[in-house]
Design an enzyme around this catalytic site. Structure first.
Site, mmCIF file in Angstrom:
data_model
loop_
_atom_site.group_PDB
_atom_site.id
_atom_site.type_symbol
_atom_site.label_atom_id
_atom_site.label_comp_id
_atom_site.label_asym_id
_atom_site.label_seq_id
_atom_site.Cartn_x
_atom_site.Cartn_y
_atom_site.Cartn_z
ATOM 1 N N GLY A 256 2.511 15.757 -7.345
ATOM 2 C CA GLY A 256 1.393 16.024 -6.450
ATOM 3 C C GLY A 256 0.099 16.458 -7.085
ATOM 4 O O GLY A 256 -0.936 16.468 -6.407
ATOM 5 N N GLU A 293 8.073 16.273 -10.932
ATOM 6 C CA GLU A 293 8.046 14.821 -10.665
ATOM 7 C C GLU A 293 6.604 14.318 -10.599
ATOM 8 O O GLU A 293 6.171 13.814 -9.568
ATOM 9 C CB GLU A 293 8.722 14.547 -9.312
ATOM 10 N N CYS A 363 -9.796 -11.721 3.923
ATOM 11 C CA CYS A 363 -10.382 -11.891 5.258
ATOM 12 C C CYS A 363 -10.046 -10.724 6.179
ATOM 13 O O CYS A 363 -9.255 -10.850 7.120
ATOM 14 C CB CYS A 363 -9.914 -13.214 5.851
HETATM 15 N N1 LLP Z 1 7.961 13.199 -5.812
HETATM 16 C C1 LLP Z 1 8.076 12.728 -4.560
HETATM 17 C C2 LLP Z 1 9.278 13.043 -3.794
HETATM 18 C C3 LLP Z 1 7.047 11.950 -4.003
HETATM 19 O O1 LLP Z 1 7.153 11.495 -2.771
HETATM 20 C C4 LLP Z 1 5.905 11.657 -4.787
HETATM 21 C C5 LLP Z 1 4.818 10.818 -4.248
HETATM 22 C C6 LLP Z 1 5.838 12.157 -6.099
HETATM 23 C C7 LLP Z 1 6.886 12.944 -6.572
HETATM 24 C C8 LLP Z 1 4.674 11.900 -7.003
HETATM 25 O O2 LLP Z 1 3.511 12.429 -6.508
HETATM 26 P P1 LLP Z 1 2.162 12.375 -7.378
HETATM 27 O O3 LLP Z 1 2.368 13.270 -8.583
HETATM 28 O O4 LLP Z 1 1.943 10.982 -7.774
HETATM 29 O O5 LLP Z 1 1.121 12.882 -6.470
HETATM 30 N N2 LLP Z 1 0.000 6.056 -2.341
HETATM 31 C C9 LLP Z 1 -0.622 7.354 -2.255
HETATM 32 C C10 LLP Z 1 0.243 8.434 -2.885
HETATM 33 C C11 LLP Z 1 1.627 8.503 -2.299
HETATM 34 C C12 LLP Z 1 2.483 9.568 -2.930
HETATM 35 C C13 LLP Z 1 3.899 9.416 -2.482
HETATM 36 N N3 LLP Z 1 4.803 10.344 -3.070
HETATM 37 C C14 LLP Z 1 -2.020 7.280 -2.891
HETATM 38 O O6 LLP Z 1 -2.398 6.223 -3.371
HETATM 39 O O7 LLP Z 1 -2.753 8.260 -2.887
#
Ligand code: LLP
Length: 436
Positions: A256, A293, A363
């Site tokens: 996150g 993560e 489109c």
């Molecule tokens: N762990 C879990 C359980 C998750 O659902 C996610 C992301 C992560 C780790 C990794 O999160 P990060 O470090 O990348 O923030 N498509 C969206 C982001 C979706 C995130 C989904 N889950 C965007 O482009 O902003």
């Protein structure tokens, strides 16, 4: 590397991204590779990632966890190209996966399956079997129903599945609602109030072994407070669960952490973890195994998408800069109104600056990549869409039967093709006409 020249005035404050991205001799470089040369050689749209930037982002986490029993599991949904996974696998990362397909990618990239954790609210029985026979490290379970099914599947395989339960700490991560996951009312995790009862249930199931607890409150988080609050809530629970006689071996704080897209100022991973570890120590849990993560913060600012200006289309209300990349390549603006900086690869001197909406050929009116951008460009110029390493190619589609872009991994002066451009034949491979 030769000395980077100052960023051209037109976009002076708008070059977020890794330090590996800089103008030199009037051309944008990623590490020692000239991006306009790569665009000419490989065509556009083209994703280019810096290996050094990925490893530098990882190093911030490694520094934060120095001396601790910690496992960094790259959340590969951010970018699951084999060449990207290979870099993280070789650097010792585990992986956070959310499907059987992602598990196959980890194996294909040479990742250590024992360092794989399996997240997600809807794992199928087939995926559970696949993950159990591969021997993954842990299932991050998100509901009571899933606990029951996993225990049943494990027993039919004469195995015991290692589980962590994802708890929803009900903390506001202050991010876009679509990527906010840790509040009540979200489909993710189990409610904090129900956690003890659900842990007791898990501990009673013969096919499961409780090993940990996890949470993930959202994505593109730019403040430390939501993490600190979530940690407090999690540690309260660890105490309660262990008092009930169920031991928790590891605590997984999810991913996150945000990146700088547009004057965002998230804490650095090591600084954030210094704060979090101080709290962990103060509360007496500093000796537990830690997991994280991260996805976006490891790859987001390591990548750019190169695209060619096809046409400039002046209008009464808006001027449009039509490029050859589109929402199928870069879905984040259409999906989340996300901002990606857009800069010229070779800034031109003679072209006047105009304000454009930068749009793709798809489109749909929603097919925009940037709005109201001041650019000095002409048809045929190459632009770089920045901060495009995460959640761009991994969310790309074939809408409008557009082939997905090629991907390169830059390492110093070398640029390795890690995915060739998709052709129409690639897209039609699984299809057939009805025989009459
Ligand atoms: N762990 C879990 C359980 C998750 O659902 C996610 C992301 C992560 C780790 C990794 O999160 P990060 O470090 O990348 O923030 N498509 C969206 C982001 C979706 C995130 C989904 N889950 C965007 O482009 O902003």
């Amino acid at each position: 590397m030769s000395q980077p020249t100052p960023f051209p005035a037109a976009a002076a404050t708008a070059l977020p991204g890794a330090p590996q991205l800089a103008y030199r001799q009037g051309r944008l470089h990623l590490e020692d590779a000239s991006l306009d040369a790569l665009a000419r050689e490989h065509g556009t749209p083209l994703f280019v990632y810096s290996k050094a930037a990925m490893l530098a982002a990882l190093a911030a986490y490694q520094l934060g966890f120095a001396g601790r029993d910690a496992q960094i599991c790259y959340a590969m949904k951010a970018n699951s190209a084999l060449g990207v996974l290979q870099v993280f696998a070789q650097a010792g990362c585990g992986f956070d996966i959310v499907s059987g397909g992602e598990l196959e990618r980890v194996l294909a990239a040479g990742g250590d399956v024992r360092k794989v954790i399996f997240s997600g609210v809807g794992k199928t029985r087939a995926e559970m079997r696949q993950a159990l026979s591969a021997g993954i490290g842990c299932f991050n379970v998100e509901s009571e129903g899933e606990l029951d099914v996993l225990s049943e599947v494990a027993l039919t395989m004469d195995q015991v599945a290692p589980v962590s339960i994802r708890v929803n700490p009900n903390v506001d991560p202050k991010t876009h609602p679509y990527i906010s996951t840790g509040l009540k009312g979200s489909k993710f995790g189990v409610a904090h109030e129900d956690a003890l009862r659900i842990y007791r249930h898990a501990a009673s199931l013969p096919g499961l072994k409780v090993t940990g607890i996890d949470c993930h409150i959202g994505s593109q988080i730019t403040e430390a407070t939501p993490y600190l609050d979530a940690m407090d809530r999690m540690l309260d629970l660890v105490g309660t669960i262990e008092t009930a006689g169920i031991s928790i071996d590891h605590i997984d704080f999810g991913g996150g952490l945000g990146i700088n897209y547009n004057q965002d100022a998230p804490p650095a991973a090591d600084a954030l973890w210094q704060m979090l570890l101080a709290k962990l120590d103060a509360r007496g849990y500093g000796g537990k195994k830690l997991m994280v993560e991260p996805g976006r913060s490891l790859i987001g600012n390591a990548g750019v998408c190169l695209t060619e200006v096809l046409y400039l289309k002046p209008g009464e209300q808006k001027n449009f800069c039509i490029i050859d990349a589109a929402m199928n390549d870069l879905p984040r603006p259409a999906m989340y109104q996300a901002f990606h900086a857009i800069v010229p690869v070779v800034p031109s001197t003679g072209t006047p600056q105009t304000t454009y909406d930068v749009v793709g050929p798809v489109c749909e009116s929603g097919d925009w990549i940037g709005r109201d951008r001041a650019l000095a460009v002409k048809a045929g110029d190459c632009l770089a869409v920045l901060s495009a390493g995460a959640y761009c190619m991994s969310m790309a589609s074939n809408y409008n039967t557009r082939g997905r872009a090629a991907e390169l991994l830059v390492d110093g002066t070398k640029a390795h093709v890690i995915r060739r451009r998709e052709t129409a034949a690639d897209q039609m491979r699984q299809e057939q006409l009805v025989s009459v």
